[in-house]
Design a protein around this motif. Structure first.
Motif, PDB file in Angstrom:
ATOM      1  N   GLY A  74       0.835  -1.196   0.000  1.00  0.00           N
ATOM      2  CA  GLY A  74       0.000   0.000   0.000  1.00  0.00           C
ATOM      3  C   GLY A  74       0.868   1.243   0.000  1.00  0.00           C
ATOM      4  N   GLU A  75       0.248   2.365   0.366  1.00  0.00           N
ATOM      5  CA  GLU A  75       0.944   3.647   0.366  1.00  0.00           C
ATOM      6  C   GLU A  75       0.787   4.294   1.743  1.00  0.00           C
ATOM      7  OE1 GLU A  75      -0.050   7.770  -1.754  1.00  0.00           O
ATOM      8  OE2 GLU A  75       0.444   6.158  -3.153  1.00  0.00           O
ATOM      9  N   ILE A  76       1.873   4.851   2.261  1.00  0.00           N
ATOM     10  CA  ILE A  76       1.840   5.484   3.580  1.00  0.00           C
ATOM     11  C   ILE A  76       1.010   6.760   3.510  1.00  0.00           C
ATOM     12  CG2 ILE A  76       3.199   6.568   5.416  1.00  0.00           C
ATOM     13  CD1 ILE A  76       5.517   4.719   4.565  1.00  0.00           C
ATOM     14  N   GLU A  77       0.002   6.831   4.387  1.00  0.00           N
ATOM     15  CA  GLU A  77      -0.853   8.009   4.453  1.00  0.00           C
ATOM     16  C   GLU A  77      -0.561   8.867   5.684  1.00  0.00           C
ATOM     17  OE1 GLU A  77      -4.892   6.621   4.151  1.00  0.00           O
ATOM     18  OE2 GLU A  77      -4.706   6.325   1.991  1.00  0.00           O
ATOM     19  N   ASP A  78      -0.008   8.237   6.720  1.00  0.00           N
ATOM     20  CA  ASP A  78       0.268   8.966   7.957  1.00  0.00           C
ATOM     21  C   ASP A  78       1.207   8.124   8.807  1.00  0.00           C
ATOM     22  OD1 ASP A  78       0.154  11.000   9.824  1.00  0.00           O
ATOM     23  OD2 ASP A  78      -1.986  10.820  10.211  1.00  0.00           O
ATOM     24  N   VAL A  79       1.736   8.720   9.860  1.00  0.00           N
ATOM     25  CA  VAL A  79       2.577   7.993  10.799  1.00  0.00           C
ATOM     26  C   VAL A  79       2.028   8.188  12.203  1.00  0.00           C
ATOM     27  CG1 VAL A  79       4.686   8.104   9.418  1.00  0.00           C
ATOM     28  CG2 VAL A  79       4.187   9.924  11.008  1.00  0.00           C
ATOM     29  N   GLN A  80       2.223   7.183  13.046  1.00  0.00           N
ATOM     30  CA  GLN A  80       1.820   7.263  14.447  1.00  0.00           C
ATOM     31  C   GLN A  80       3.100   7.409  15.260  1.00  0.00           C
ATOM     32  OE1 GLN A  80      -0.064   3.711  16.127  1.00  0.00           O
ATOM     33  NE2 GLN A  80      -1.603   5.042  17.018  1.00  0.00           N
ATOM     34  N   LEU A  81       3.092   8.377  16.182  1.00  0.00           N
ATOM     35  CA  LEU A  81       4.297   8.707  16.926  1.00  0.00           C
ATOM     36  C   LEU A  81       4.162   8.422  18.414  1.00  0.00           C
ATOM     37  CD1 LEU A  81       4.853  12.252  15.392  1.00  0.00           C
ATOM     38  CD2 LEU A  81       5.923  10.128  14.659  1.00  0.00           C
ATOM     39  N   ASP A  82       5.282   8.145  19.056  1.00  0.00           N
ATOM     40  CA  ASP A  82       5.387   8.126  20.509  1.00  0.00           C
ATOM     41  C   ASP A  82       6.187   9.381  20.842  1.00  0.00           C
ATOM     42  OD1 ASP A  82       6.238   7.903  23.155  1.00  0.00           O
ATOM     43  OD2 ASP A  82       6.456   5.725  23.032  1.00  0.00           O
ATOM     44  N   LEU A  83       5.486  10.418  21.297  1.00  0.00           N
ATOM     45  CA  LEU A  83       6.152  11.700  21.530  1.00  0.00           C
ATOM     46  C   LEU A  83       7.160  11.636  22.668  1.00  0.00           C
ATOM     47  CD1 LEU A  83       3.155  14.149  20.991  1.00  0.00           C
ATOM     48  CD2 LEU A  83       4.973  13.517  19.388  1.00  0.00           C
ATOM     49  N   ASP A  84       6.876  10.815  23.691  1.00  0.00           N
ATOM     50  CA  ASP A  84       7.819  10.701  24.806  1.00  0.00           C
ATOM     51  C   ASP A  84       9.141  10.085  24.353  1.00  0.00           C
ATOM     52  OD1 ASP A  84       5.985  11.811  26.585  1.00  0.00           O
ATOM     53  OD2 ASP A  84       5.119   9.854  27.073  1.00  0.00           O
ATOM     54  N   ALA A  85       9.059   9.056  23.533  1.00  0.00           N
ATOM     55  CA  ALA A  85      10.262   8.381  23.054  1.00  0.00           C
ATOM     56  C   ALA A  85      10.821   9.037  21.796  1.00  0.00           C
ATOM     57  CB  ALA A  85       9.958   6.915  22.763  1.00  0.00           C
ATOM     58  N   GLU A  86      10.074  10.011  21.246  1.00  0.00           N
ATOM     59  CA  GLU A  86      10.472  10.694  20.013  1.00  0.00           C
ATOM     60  C   GLU A  86      10.764   9.691  18.897  1.00  0.00           C
ATOM     61  OE1 GLU A  86      13.665  13.386  20.877  1.00  0.00           O
ATOM     62  OE2 GLU A  86      12.454  14.564  22.257  1.00  0.00           O
ATOM     63  N   SER A  87       9.780   8.772  18.685  1.00  0.00           N
ATOM     64  CA  SER A  87       9.974   7.756  17.652  1.00  0.00           C
ATOM     65  C   SER A  87       8.662   7.459  16.933  1.00  0.00           C
ATOM     66  CB  SER A  87      10.527   6.472  18.276  1.00  0.00           C
ATOM     67  OG  SER A  87       9.585   5.926  19.173  1.00  0.00           O
ATOM     68  N   VAL A  88       8.800   6.888  15.749  1.00  0.00           N
ATOM     69  CA  VAL A  88       7.646   6.433  14.977  1.00  0.00           C
ATOM     70  C   VAL A  88       7.250   5.063  15.511  1.00  0.00           C
ATOM     71  CG1 VAL A  88       6.838   5.783  12.676  1.00  0.00           C
ATOM     72  CG2 VAL A  88       8.411   7.709  12.937  1.00  0.00           C
ATOM     73  N   THR A  89       5.964   4.862  15.792  1.00  0.00           N
ATOM     74  CA  THR A  89       5.507   3.562  16.282  1.00  0.00           C
ATOM     75  C   THR A  89       4.795   2.742  15.223  1.00  0.00           C
ATOM     76  OG1 THR A  89       3.474   4.532  17.138  1.00  0.00           O
ATOM     77  CG2 THR A  89       5.315   4.338  18.671  1.00  0.00           C
ATOM     78  N   SER A  90       4.059   3.419  14.316  1.00  0.00           N
ATOM     79  CA  SER A  90       3.306   2.705  13.277  1.00  0.00           C
ATOM     80  C   SER A  90       3.220   3.547  12.017  1.00  0.00           C
ATOM     81  CB  SER A  90       1.880   2.415  13.742  1.00  0.00           C
ATOM     82  OG  SER A  90       1.852   1.638  14.898  1.00  0.00           O
ATOM     83  N   LEU A  91       2.983   2.854  10.919  1.00  0.00           N
ATOM     84  CA  LEU A  91       2.713   3.511   9.647  1.00  0.00           C
ATOM     85  C   LEU A  91       1.250   3.252   9.299  1.00  0.00           C
ATOM     86  CD1 LEU A  91       5.825   2.318   7.608  1.00  0.00           C
ATOM     87  CD2 LEU A  91       5.543   4.488   8.832  1.00  0.00           C
ATOM     88  N   ALA A  92       0.507   4.308   9.006  1.00  0.00           N
ATOM     89  CA  ALA A  92      -0.868   4.174   8.538  1.00  0.00           C
ATOM     90  C   ALA A  92      -0.803   4.018   7.030  1.00  0.00           C
ATOM     91  CB  ALA A  92      -1.693   5.396   8.927  1.00  0.00           C
ATOM     92  N   VAL A  93      -1.210   2.857   6.543  1.00  0.00           N
ATOM     93  CA  VAL A  93      -1.082   2.529   5.127  1.00  0.00           C
ATOM     94  C   VAL A  93      -2.467   2.415   4.498  1.00  0.00           C
ATOM     95  CG1 VAL A  93      -0.175   0.837   3.474  1.00  0.00           C
ATOM     96  CG2 VAL A  93       1.095   1.344   5.573  1.00  0.00           C
ATOM     97  N   GLY A  94      -2.652   3.107   3.399  1.00  0.00           N
ATOM     98  CA  GLY A  94      -3.896   3.059   2.635  1.00  0.00           C
ATOM     99  C   GLY A  94      -3.598   2.657   1.213  1.00  0.00           C
ATOM    100  N   GLU A  95      -4.570   2.852   0.322  1.00  0.00           N
ATOM    101  CA  GLU A  95      -4.418   2.443  -1.081  1.00  0.00           C
ATOM    102  C   GLU A  95      -3.877   1.020  -1.132  1.00  0.00           C
ATOM    103  OE1 GLU A  95      -5.501   4.398  -3.583  1.00  0.00           O
ATOM    104  OE2 GLU A  95      -6.031   5.897  -2.084  1.00  0.00           O
TER     105      GLU A  95
END
Length: 96
Positions: free
Chosen positions: A25-46
């Motif tokens: 698919g295609e990445i539509e958004d990212v989910q973040l952990d602000l405390d750890a300053e890291s990406v936790t998940s990729l929101a994938v559509g299409e």
């Protein structure tokens, strides 16, 4: 990647493929952990309808844990997603 920090927004719009070269698919958004300053998940559509026809309704997307990402470049490579998503669904049902 060369280790140079990049803007998270550069991930949006990139295509996601499995290690086997199958379009996911295609990445539509990212989910973040602000405390750890890291990406936790990729929101994938299409999404690739052949991969997700039995598990995801048309027009919906999926969240792919960032720990499944193997490489980020012009495209994003992830572990074999279909089996991983089924395992995650089974685990969530067992917890619920």
């Amino acid at each position: 990647m060369d280790g140079t920090p990049q803007e998270i927004t550069t991930l949006v719009g990139r295509e996601v493929y499995s290690n086997n070269g199958v379009f996911v698919g295609e990445i539509e958004d990212v989910q973040l952990d602000l405390d750890a300053e890291s990406v936790t998940s990729l929101a994938v559509g299409e999404l690739n309808n052949e991969l997700f026809a039995d598990t995801v309704s048309p027009g919906q997307g999926v969240l792919i844990p960032y720990r499944w990402v193997r490489a980020v470049g012009d495209i994003v490579l992830v572990n074999n997603t279909v089996e991983r998503l089924r395992e995650a669904d089974d685990a969530e049902e067992a917890v619920a």
